[in-house]
Write an enzyme that holds these catalytic residues in place. Structure first.
Site, PDB file in Angstrom:
ATOM      1  N   GLU A   1      23.604 -42.361  51.106  1.00  0.00           N
ATOM      2  CA  GLU A   1      23.392 -40.907  51.013  1.00  0.00           C
ATOM      3  C   GLU A   1      24.646 -40.144  51.433  1.00  0.00           C
ATOM      4  OE1 GLU A   1      20.700 -38.539  50.244  1.00  0.00           O
ATOM      5  OE2 GLU A   1      20.346 -40.295  49.016  1.00  0.00           O
TER       6      GLU A   1
ATOM      7  N   LYS B   1      23.949 -38.398  59.105  1.00  0.00           N
ATOM      8  CA  LYS B   1      24.382 -39.804  59.080  1.00  0.00           C
ATOM      9  C   LYS B   1      25.908 -39.908  59.015  1.00  0.00           C
ATOM     10  CE  LYS B   1      20.867 -42.781  59.091  1.00  0.00           C
ATOM     11  NZ  LYS B   1      20.747 -43.913  60.003  1.00  0.00           N
TER      12      LYS B   1
HETATM   13  P1  NDP Z   1      12.109 -46.317  58.615  1.00  0.00           P
HETATM   14  O1  NDP Z   1      11.864 -44.887  58.325  1.00  0.00           O
HETATM   15  O2  NDP Z   1      11.157 -47.339  58.076  1.00  0.00           O
HETATM   16  O3  NDP Z   1      12.191 -46.535  60.203  1.00  0.00           O
HETATM   17  C1  NDP Z   1      12.801 -45.600  61.026  1.00  0.00           C
HETATM   18  C2  NDP Z   1      12.538 -45.963  62.468  1.00  0.00           C
HETATM   19  O4  NDP Z   1      13.118 -44.961  63.301  1.00  0.00           O
HETATM   20  C3  NDP Z   1      11.057 -46.042  62.844  1.00  0.00           C
HETATM   21  O5  NDP Z   1      10.860 -47.120  63.719  1.00  0.00           O
HETATM   22  C4  NDP Z   1      10.842 -44.727  63.560  1.00  0.00           C
HETATM   23  O6  NDP Z   1       9.775 -44.738  64.455  1.00  0.00           O
HETATM   24  C5  NDP Z   1      12.158 -44.603  64.292  1.00  0.00           C
HETATM   25  N1  NDP Z   1      12.385 -43.264  64.815  1.00  0.00           N
HETATM   26  C6  NDP Z   1      12.291 -42.095  64.161  1.00  0.00           C
HETATM   27  N2  NDP Z   1      12.547 -41.071  64.992  1.00  0.00           N
HETATM   28  C7  NDP Z   1      12.804 -41.601  66.215  1.00  0.00           C
HETATM   29  C8  NDP Z   1      13.119 -41.073  67.501  1.00  0.00           C
HETATM   30  N3  NDP Z   1      13.213 -39.755  67.721  1.00  0.00           N
HETATM   31  N4  NDP Z   1      13.327 -41.923  68.533  1.00  0.00           N
HETATM   32  C9  NDP Z   1      13.208 -43.244  68.340  1.00  0.00           C
HETATM   33  N5  NDP Z   1      12.885 -43.815  67.158  1.00  0.00           N
HETATM   34  C10 NDP Z   1      12.688 -42.997  66.100  1.00  0.00           C
HETATM   35  O7  NDP Z   1      13.598 -46.651  58.139  1.00  0.00           O
HETATM   36  P2  NDP Z   1      14.202 -48.004  57.529  1.00  0.00           P
HETATM   37  O8  NDP Z   1      13.728 -49.143  58.324  1.00  0.00           O
HETATM   38  O9  NDP Z   1      14.041 -47.982  56.064  1.00  0.00           O
HETATM   39  O10 NDP Z   1      15.761 -47.772  57.783  1.00  0.00           O
HETATM   40  C11 NDP Z   1      16.383 -48.202  58.995  1.00  0.00           C
HETATM   41  C12 NDP Z   1      17.657 -47.393  59.213  1.00  0.00           C
HETATM   42  O11 NDP Z   1      18.546 -47.591  58.124  1.00  0.00           O
HETATM   43  C13 NDP Z   1      17.440 -45.893  59.299  1.00  0.00           C
HETATM   44  O12 NDP Z   1      18.395 -45.395  60.206  1.00  0.00           O
HETATM   45  C14 NDP Z   1      17.751 -45.397  57.898  1.00  0.00           C
HETATM   46  O13 NDP Z   1      18.180 -44.064  57.934  1.00  0.00           O
HETATM   47  C15 NDP Z   1      18.869 -46.345  57.517  1.00  0.00           C
HETATM   48  N6  NDP Z   1      19.010 -46.631  56.117  1.00  0.00           N
HETATM   49  C16 NDP Z   1      17.941 -47.076  55.391  1.00  0.00           C
HETATM   50  C17 NDP Z   1      18.085 -47.420  54.066  1.00  0.00           C
HETATM   51  C18 NDP Z   1      16.938 -47.901  53.255  1.00  0.00           C
HETATM   52  O14 NDP Z   1      17.062 -47.922  52.025  1.00  0.00           O
HETATM   53  N7  NDP Z   1      15.854 -48.339  53.849  1.00  0.00           N
HETATM   54  C19 NDP Z   1      19.403 -47.337  53.403  1.00  0.00           C
HETATM   55  C20 NDP Z   1      20.470 -46.911  54.284  1.00  0.00           C
HETATM   56  C21 NDP Z   1      20.270 -46.579  55.582  1.00  0.00           C
HETATM   57  P3  NDP Z   1       8.282 -44.292  63.999  1.00  0.00           P
HETATM   58  O15 NDP Z   1       7.665 -45.520  63.395  1.00  0.00           O
HETATM   59  O16 NDP Z   1       7.657 -43.874  65.263  1.00  0.00           O
HETATM   60  O17 NDP Z   1       8.420 -43.193  62.998  1.00  0.00           O
HETATM   61  P1  GDR Z   2      16.279 -41.777  49.111  1.00  0.00           P
HETATM   62  O1  GDR Z   2      14.872 -42.473  48.845  1.00  0.00           O
HETATM   63  O2  GDR Z   2      16.177 -40.303  49.115  1.00  0.00           O
HETATM   64  O3  GDR Z   2      17.232 -42.393  48.133  1.00  0.00           O
HETATM   65  O4  GDR Z   2      16.590 -42.235  50.592  1.00  0.00           O
HETATM   66  P2  GDR Z   2      13.506 -41.958  48.230  1.00  0.00           P
HETATM   67  O5  GDR Z   2      12.771 -43.174  47.864  1.00  0.00           O
HETATM   68  O6  GDR Z   2      12.834 -40.966  49.094  1.00  0.00           O
HETATM   69  O7  GDR Z   2      13.981 -41.181  46.901  1.00  0.00           O
HETATM   70  C1  GDR Z   2      14.674 -41.840  45.861  1.00  0.00           C
HETATM   71  C2  GDR Z   2      14.785 -40.921  44.671  1.00  0.00           C
HETATM   72  O8  GDR Z   2      13.500 -40.750  44.085  1.00  0.00           O
HETATM   73  C3  GDR Z   2      13.326 -39.383  43.767  1.00  0.00           C
HETATM   74  N1  GDR Z   2      11.888 -39.070  43.704  1.00  0.00           N
HETATM   75  C4  GDR Z   2      11.040 -39.129  44.730  1.00  0.00           C
HETATM   76  N2  GDR Z   2      11.217 -39.505  46.018  1.00  0.00           N
HETATM   77  C5  GDR Z   2      10.144 -39.510  46.830  1.00  0.00           C
HETATM   78  N3  GDR Z   2      10.283 -39.914  48.088  1.00  0.00           N
HETATM   79  N4  GDR Z   2       8.894 -39.117  46.398  1.00  0.00           N
HETATM   80  C6  GDR Z   2       8.671 -38.716  45.116  1.00  0.00           C
HETATM   81  O9  GDR Z   2       7.562 -38.379  44.744  1.00  0.00           O
HETATM   82  C7  GDR Z   2       9.790 -38.734  44.231  1.00  0.00           C
HETATM   83  N5  GDR Z   2       9.951 -38.443  42.923  1.00  0.00           N
HETATM   84  C8  GDR Z   2      11.216 -38.649  42.618  1.00  0.00           C
HETATM   85  C9  GDR Z   2      14.057 -38.661  44.884  1.00  0.00           C
HETATM   86  O10 GDR Z   2      14.294 -37.301  44.507  1.00  0.00           O
HETATM   87  C10 GDR Z   2      15.301 -39.515  45.002  1.00  0.00           C
HETATM   88  O11 GDR Z   2      16.238 -39.134  44.050  1.00  0.00           O
HETATM   89  C11 GDR Z   2      16.347 -43.568  51.016  1.00  0.00           C
HETATM   90  C12 GDR Z   2      15.992 -43.541  52.512  1.00  0.00           C
HETATM   91  O12 GDR Z   2      15.591 -44.839  52.902  1.00  0.00           O
HETATM   92  C13 GDR Z   2      17.194 -43.142  53.333  1.00  0.00           C
HETATM   93  O13 GDR Z   2      16.897 -43.288  54.713  1.00  0.00           O
HETATM   94  C14 GDR Z   2      18.361 -44.051  52.964  1.00  0.00           C
HETATM   95  O14 GDR Z   2      19.499 -43.673  53.698  1.00  0.00           O
HETATM   96  C15 GDR Z   2      18.644 -43.965  51.484  1.00  0.00           C
HETATM   97  O15 GDR Z   2      17.479 -44.373  50.783  1.00  0.00           O
HETATM   98  C16 GDR Z   2      19.782 -44.883  51.047  1.00  0.00           C
END
Ligand code: NDP
Ligand code: GDR
Length: 344
Positions: free
Chosen positions: A129, A155
């Site tokens: 992102e 980020k």
């Molecule tokens: P999730 O949304 O599944 O998990 C996020 C975690 O952060 C949860 O355990 C959540 O807790 C915790 N959290 C949120 N707010 C707080 C807070 N104030 N204090 C402590 N913990 C908190 O994310 P993912 O596992 O998918 O992603 C992991 C990391 O990687 C994130 O930082 C995300 O931004 C980053 N990332 C993810 C990508 C992806 O495609 N999945 C791609 C690139 C980066 P709770 O369960 O209580 O909400």
């Molecule tokens: P993203 O993931 O924004 O790439 O972030 P998300 O799955 O939310 O969206 C991907 C794309 O799909 C389009 N979209 C929708 N998205 C959601 N959530 N719901 C909808 O109904 C919908 N319809 C279309 C969005 O506009 C977007 O273009 C994820 C997160 O895991 C981040 O924390 C992480 O950093 C990035 O991936 C890499």
């Protein structure tokens, strides 16, 4: 025995990484934040919630003292900062909360490490992102950043602070720029899991129509379990650095919808354009997907595709799961859960 801290163990990546590190013999301190009802469904689904080497620790990423105590008590050799307000859509409505958790939260941890033991290795969960508006494709570690959401900006702050701590204090502070990675443990607000869960419900007659936003957005989707292995490898490298983890393949949200219906044995055809676009079940004639503009974002990231060559060359990391297999795995998991009457 080596100890590691994982912030955000209740999230998708935290759960998979905990599983991996426990398999490798680490003692794992997994953090969760206080809520009225904590949800450990992911570590329960992986069957690791009662593992003797897993310690669940309450921790608030926005509180420096909480981070210092965490590092003092766990005495880890590695810290993986995965906790974040990670939903891009929400970050437009809560930009300051997102900054506090996703941006400043990382610096709280870096400071705690610097104060307690600067030898601890640190992994920052950076994101594609940060690339935002397309500057270059495929995106690499050298691509300029242009974030398009408060989440992306927060980020990017954490990313640069990680590099700054690496350079200023000689800390082993690393950053993985991870492209989207998905799994059956993905949160249901993210588009892939929203799609696979809804397709499962449509298949089982529990839902008529799935509503989505921008279907033209293109994403580079990989399998989360492989990406947490990449995180671990980044911390085992000889020197601290920044790595892109991605598949180098990009598809539209619409393509993912088509794959998901196919995985559920439902044949669809697309009709209309923009806000009038919809998908029809060719057998029943029902509208199974339609656009709802409420899911559009104020600013969109149109195209992400990453080249993970540096990770392959330096770390021997590469993705192995095709998008077709990933989508099928998610649809099957959601069919199973919905048949059993629950779906997280
Ligand atoms: P999730 O949304 O599944 O998990 C996020 C975690 O952060 C949860 O355990 C959540 O807790 C915790 N959290 C949120 N707010 C707080 C807070 N104030 N204090 C402590 N913990 C908190 O994310 P993912 O596992 O998918 O992603 C992991 C990391 O990687 C994130 O930082 C995300 O931004 C980053 N990332 C993810 C990508 C992806 O495609 N999945 C791609 C690139 C980066 P709770 O369960 O209580 O909400
Ligand atoms: P993203 O993931 O924004 O790439 O972030 P998300 O799955 O939310 O969206 C991907 C794309 O799909 C389009 N979209 C929708 N998205 C959601 N959530 N719901 C909808 O109904 C919908 N319809 C279309 C969005 O506009 C977007 O273009 C994820 C997160 O895991 C981040 O924390 C992480 O950093 C990035 O991936 C890499």
């Amino acid at each position: 025995m080596k100890a590691a801290v994982i912030t955000g163990i209740t999230g998708q990546d935290g759960a998979y990484l905990a599983e991996l590190l426990l398999e490798k013999g680490y003692t794992v301190y997994g953090t969760f934040r206080r809520t009225s009802s904590v949800n450990f469904w992911r570590i329960e689904e992986l069957g690791i919630q009662d593992h003797p080497q897993l310690h669940l620790v309450e921790h608030d990423l926005t509180d420096l003292s909480s981070s210092i105590r965490l590092i003092q008590n766990a005495q880890p050799v590695e810290v993986y900062n995965l906790a974040a307000q990670s939903f891009v859509g929400v970050s437009f409505d809560q930009p300051l909360t997102t900054l506090d958790i996703t941006g400043a939260g990382a610096v709280n941890l870096l400071e705690a490490i610097r104060i307690v033991n600067p030898k601890i290795r640190y992994y920052q969960a950076s994101t594609s992102e940060m690339f935002g508006q397309v500057q270059q494709i495929p995106q690499t570690e050298a691509t300029p950043f242009y974030p398009r959401s408060p989440y992306g900006v927060a980020k990017l702050y954490a990313h640069w602070m990680t590099i700054n701590y690496r350079e200023s204090y000689d800390m082993f502070a690393t950053s993985g720029i991870l492209f989207n990675h998905e799994s059956p443990l993905r949160g249901r607000e993210f588009v892939t899991r929203k799609i696979t869960d809804s397709v499962a419900k449509i298949k089982l007659g529990k839902l008529d129509t799935l509503e989505l936003g921008n279907m033209d957005a293109k994403r580079d989707w990989g399998f989360a379990k492989e990406y947490v292995e990449g995180m671990w490898r980044i911390l085992q490298a000889d020197k601290p650095d920044t790595y892109v983890l991605a598949t180098n393949r990009t598809e539209t949200v619409r393509d993912f919808v088509t794959l998901a219906f196919k995985a559920a044995d439902i044949s669809i055809r697309w009709e209309g354009e923009a806000e009038a676009e919809q998908a029809i079940d060719t057998e029943t004639g029902n509208v199974v997907v339609k656009v709802n503009p409420k899911f559009y974002r104020p600013a969109e990231v149109e195209l992400l595709i990453g080249n993970p060559l540096k990770a392959k060359e330096d770390l021997g990391w590469e993705p192995n799961t095709s998008l077709e297999d990933l989508c099928k795995m998610m649809v099957e998991a959601d069919l199973r859960r919905n048949k059993q009457g629950f779906s997280f």
